[in-house]
Design an enzyme around this catalytic site. Structure first.
Site, PDB file in Angstrom:
ATOM      1  N   LYS A 104      -1.202  -7.534  -8.838  1.00 23.88           N
ATOM      2  CA  LYS A 104      -2.132  -7.578  -7.710  1.00 23.88           C
ATOM      3  C   LYS A 104      -1.683  -6.496  -6.730  1.00 23.88           C
ATOM      4  O   LYS A 104      -0.812  -6.707  -5.910  1.00 23.88           O
ATOM      5  CB  LYS A 104      -2.111  -8.954  -7.042  1.00 23.88           C
ATOM      6  CG  LYS A 104      -3.420  -9.359  -6.336  1.00 23.88           C
ATOM      7  CD  LYS A 104      -3.893  -8.418  -5.245  1.00 23.88           C
ATOM      8  CE  LYS A 104      -3.068  -8.542  -3.987  1.00 23.88           C
ATOM      9  NZ  LYS A 104      -3.603  -7.648  -2.887  1.00 23.88           N
ATOM     10  N   SER A 142       5.998  -6.965   3.841  1.00 30.07           N
ATOM     11  CA  SER A 142       6.614  -7.293   5.123  1.00 30.07           C
ATOM     12  C   SER A 142       7.458  -8.558   5.015  1.00 30.07           C
ATOM     13  O   SER A 142       7.251  -9.396   4.125  1.00 30.07           O
ATOM     14  CB  SER A 142       5.543  -7.480   6.194  1.00 30.07           C
ATOM     15  OG  SER A 142       4.787  -8.649   5.931  1.00 30.07           O
ATOM     16  N   GLU A 178      -5.073  -3.879  -1.674  1.00 30.37           N
ATOM     17  CA  GLU A 178      -6.494  -3.581  -1.656  1.00 30.37           C
ATOM     18  C   GLU A 178      -6.804  -2.288  -0.890  1.00 30.37           C
ATOM     19  O   GLU A 178      -7.930  -1.784  -0.943  1.00 30.37           O
ATOM     20  CB  GLU A 178      -7.281  -4.748  -1.044  1.00 30.37           C
ATOM     21  CG  GLU A 178      -7.034  -5.009   0.424  1.00 30.37           C
ATOM     22  CD  GLU A 178      -5.803  -5.858   0.697  1.00 30.37           C
ATOM     23  OE1 GLU A 178      -5.666  -6.341   1.839  1.00 30.37           O
ATOM     24  OE2 GLU A 178      -4.972  -6.035  -0.227  1.00 30.37           O
ATOM     25  N   CYS A 201       9.825   1.541   3.127  1.00 33.61           N
ATOM     26  CA  CYS A 201      10.832   0.568   3.537  1.00 33.61           C
ATOM     27  C   CYS A 201      12.227   1.154   3.556  1.00 33.61           C
ATOM     28  O   CYS A 201      13.161   0.510   4.034  1.00 33.61           O
ATOM     29  CB  CYS A 201      10.780  -0.659   2.635  1.00 33.61           C
ATOM     30  SG  CYS A 201      11.217  -0.325   0.918  1.00 33.61           S
ATOM     31  N   PHE A 206       0.802  -1.226   0.000  1.00 32.34           N
ATOM     32  CA  PHE A 206       0.000   0.000   0.000  1.00 32.34           C
ATOM     33  C   PHE A 206       0.828   1.267   0.000  1.00 32.34           C
ATOM     34  O   PHE A 206       0.343   2.325  -0.409  1.00 32.34           O
ATOM     35  CB  PHE A 206      -0.930   0.012   1.223  1.00 32.34           C
ATOM     36  CG  PHE A 206      -0.219   0.241   2.539  1.00 32.34           C
ATOM     37  CD1 PHE A 206       0.097   1.524   2.972  1.00 32.34           C
ATOM     38  CD2 PHE A 206       0.134  -0.827   3.351  1.00 32.34           C
ATOM     39  CE1 PHE A 206       0.767   1.727   4.174  1.00 32.34           C
ATOM     40  CE2 PHE A 206       0.796  -0.627   4.553  1.00 32.34           C
ATOM     41  CZ  PHE A 206       1.112   0.661   4.971  1.00 32.34           C
ATOM     42  N   GLU A 235       9.764  -3.701  12.603  1.00 29.32           N
ATOM     43  CA  GLU A 235       9.595  -2.591  11.675  1.00 29.32           C
ATOM     44  C   GLU A 235       8.338  -1.826  12.086  1.00 29.32           C
ATOM     45  O   GLU A 235       7.220  -2.350  11.986  1.00 29.32           O
ATOM     46  CB  GLU A 235       9.469  -3.099  10.242  1.00 29.32           C
ATOM     47  CG  GLU A 235       9.374  -1.982   9.221  1.00 29.32           C
ATOM     48  CD  GLU A 235       9.244  -2.506   7.797  1.00 29.32           C
ATOM     49  OE1 GLU A 235       9.689  -1.808   6.871  1.00 29.32           O
ATOM     50  OE2 GLU A 235       8.687  -3.607   7.610  1.00 29.32           O
TER      51      GLU A 235
END
Length: 497
Positions: A174, A227, A177, A282, A150, A382
């Site tokens: 993909k 992740s 969402e 990240c 995201f 994280e």
């Protein structure tokens, strides 16, 4: 009130199918603004089949034709820049400046692949043996898939699909969402630029759509960013299914500050790197390691710069930092701050007390925590939020050992005026990307992005030359043509028939 619906993009058009759906929030407002349909296995299969069918002709297209499409795609992206940037901010929450920066870095990859003829040049050796020549060439794989997070709904997909498409593959994306609309628009513009319908498809959904992509026999390569636990799972499942995999995981990026570093530069760099995009990236700097005695000047300068940081909605052009992606994620970030405080860390600036936290929207203020220890969850995990942790190290060697002891190895930076110290850091730090007086060392598109240890599962990084290799299959060809050429006609006469 009827909410706008986000579907999928298959065979050149948006498709509104799927029994399940999920909410898409505007994080700055704290409310649902639309819903997204989730693809089932049959719809994923349809997207893969469309990409496979379109790829057959696309893979045979001339390099000049594919190059022209990518040039035209770049032009269309730039023409629709404001529209895409606003959609990123609306669904992710990041301020317009951050969204514009994300978009620009994604477009860089499209620009990189416009050099396709040079990027796909093979190698040739004449007469490796008497009358024998050898060459190496690269061909597309077929269909590749991308599963993206995201936090960068435009940039991370554009790390993947422009490279995969340019070298001749089909692609199924993909996206997350949580902010799915940007991906649909990117696919629409590719078709408008002349890309074949069906070559680049987008399916929205959850783990069921992901699972089908990982097991589908016609998907030859999978790229993932997210992740670490999910990256490890993606890598294991896709590799077991015989696919190529590059799975980029989490990070805990450190900024090592030596006593000779410029105070103002350190303060500005730390604030922009820790709190830009609300820390949801990240490559955010989440840990600062002060080397030697003191360090109070650096902390005071950082705190002063933090007080000037404008937190607010992307609708306010003065905002420098927006909200987090969801209310649940905000609670997780607050919990990690509380855990560090309970274990003895000093919360110098507390984002839990920011005025906007009590307003609508998923806001969390910039946070600075000193006296952090490596056994705290806030250090081990994280956080993915606007939280900067401060640790101390007596020497550069001790700082390097501290950073290398962390399981993540995405990026690390050193701030110093000493070239020898910087060289030592570069050589001995165990990190995929290194900055010297640069807090976020994200490489330009013609280099490759990726970390090490728990930040990367697989052997190749994304975009750059490694991206070209990942999305192509190499063939080594050895040739001999028996007989002698007629010097008049140039025709060969086979003498050993």
């Amino acid at each position: 009130m009827t909410r706008e619906l986000v579907g999928h993009f298959i065979d050149g058009k948006e498709v509104f199918e799927g029994e399940q759906r999920g909410p898409v929030y505007n994080p700055a407002l704290g409310r649902t603004i639309r819903e997204v349909l989730f693809a089932d296995a049959a719809l994923v299969d349809r997207a893969v089949a469309g990409a496979k069918a379109a790829q057959v002709a696309w893979g045979e297209e001339s390099l000049a034709r594919r190059q022209r499409v990518m040039f035209d795609y770049r032009s269309l992206l730039l023409a629709h820049r404001e529209e895409i940037v606003e959609r990123i901010s609306e669904e992710h929450g990041k301020v317009l400046g951050d969204a514009a920066g994300e978009f620009a870095r994604g477009v860089e990859v499209v620009e990189f692949v416009t050099g396709l003829p040079q990027l796909l040049k093979g190698q040739y050796n004449d007469s490796v043996s008497r009358g024998v020549d050898a060459m190496s060439v690269r061909y597309p794989l077929g269909v590749a898939a991308g599963i993206t997070p995201f936090n960068f709904p435009a940039m991370v997909p554009m790390w993947m699909f422009p490279v995969a498409l340019a070298v001749g593959n089909g692609f199924v994306l993909k996206p997350s969402e949580k902010d799915p609309s940007t991906a649909i628009r990117l696919a629409e513009l590719f078709v408008e630029a002349g890309g074949p319908e069906g070559l680049f498809n987008v399916v929205n959904g959850d783990q069921h759509a992901v699972g089908r992509l990982l097991e589908h026999p016609d998907v030859k390569a999978v790229s993932f960013v997210g992740s670490t636990p999910i990256a490890r799972s993606i890598y294991e499942r896709a590799a077991k299914a015989g696919k190529r995999v590059q799975a980029l995981g989490g990070a805990k990026n450190h900024m090592v500050v030596l006593p000779d570093a410029d105070v103002d530069t350190v303060a500005e760099s730390a604030v922009s790197a820790a709190y830009g995009s609300a820390g949801e990236r990240c490559m955010a700097i989440s840990v600062m390691v002060l080397v030697g005695e003191g360090g109070h000047d650096y902390l005071s300068a950082i705190e002063a710069r933090m007080s000037q940081l404008k937190v607010g909605s992307y609708l306010d052009p003065k905002s420098e930092m927006g909200p987090l992606i969801t209310g649940a994620h905000r609670e997780r970030v607050a919990g990690l701050v509380g855990e560090a405080e309970a274990k003895g860390a000093q919360v110098v600036v507390d984002g839990r007390k920011h005025p906007l936290v009590t307003e609508s929207g998923f806001f969390f203020g910039p946070t600075l925590i000193d006296d952090v220890r490596v056994d705290m969850d806030a250090y081990r995990e994280e956080i993915f939020g606007p939280v900067l942790l401060v640790l101390r190290a007596p020497t550069l060697d001790a700082a390097i050992a501290l950073v290398n002891g962390n399981p993540y190895a995405n990026g690390a930076a050193i701030f110093t005026g000493n070239g020898g110290a910087a060289r030592t850091f570069i050589r001995h730090i165990d990190s995929g990307m290194v900055g010297v007086n640069v807090p976020i060392p994200v490489p330009v598109a013609y280099h490759s992005f990726g970390g090490a240890k728990h930040s990367l599962f697989g052997d190749t990084h994304v975009h750059g030359e490694e991206g070209i290799r990942f999305y192509t299959r190499a063939k080594a060809v050895t040739m001999r043509w028996p007989g002698e050429a007629n010097p008049t006609t140039g025709m060969h006469f086979v003498t050993n028939a």
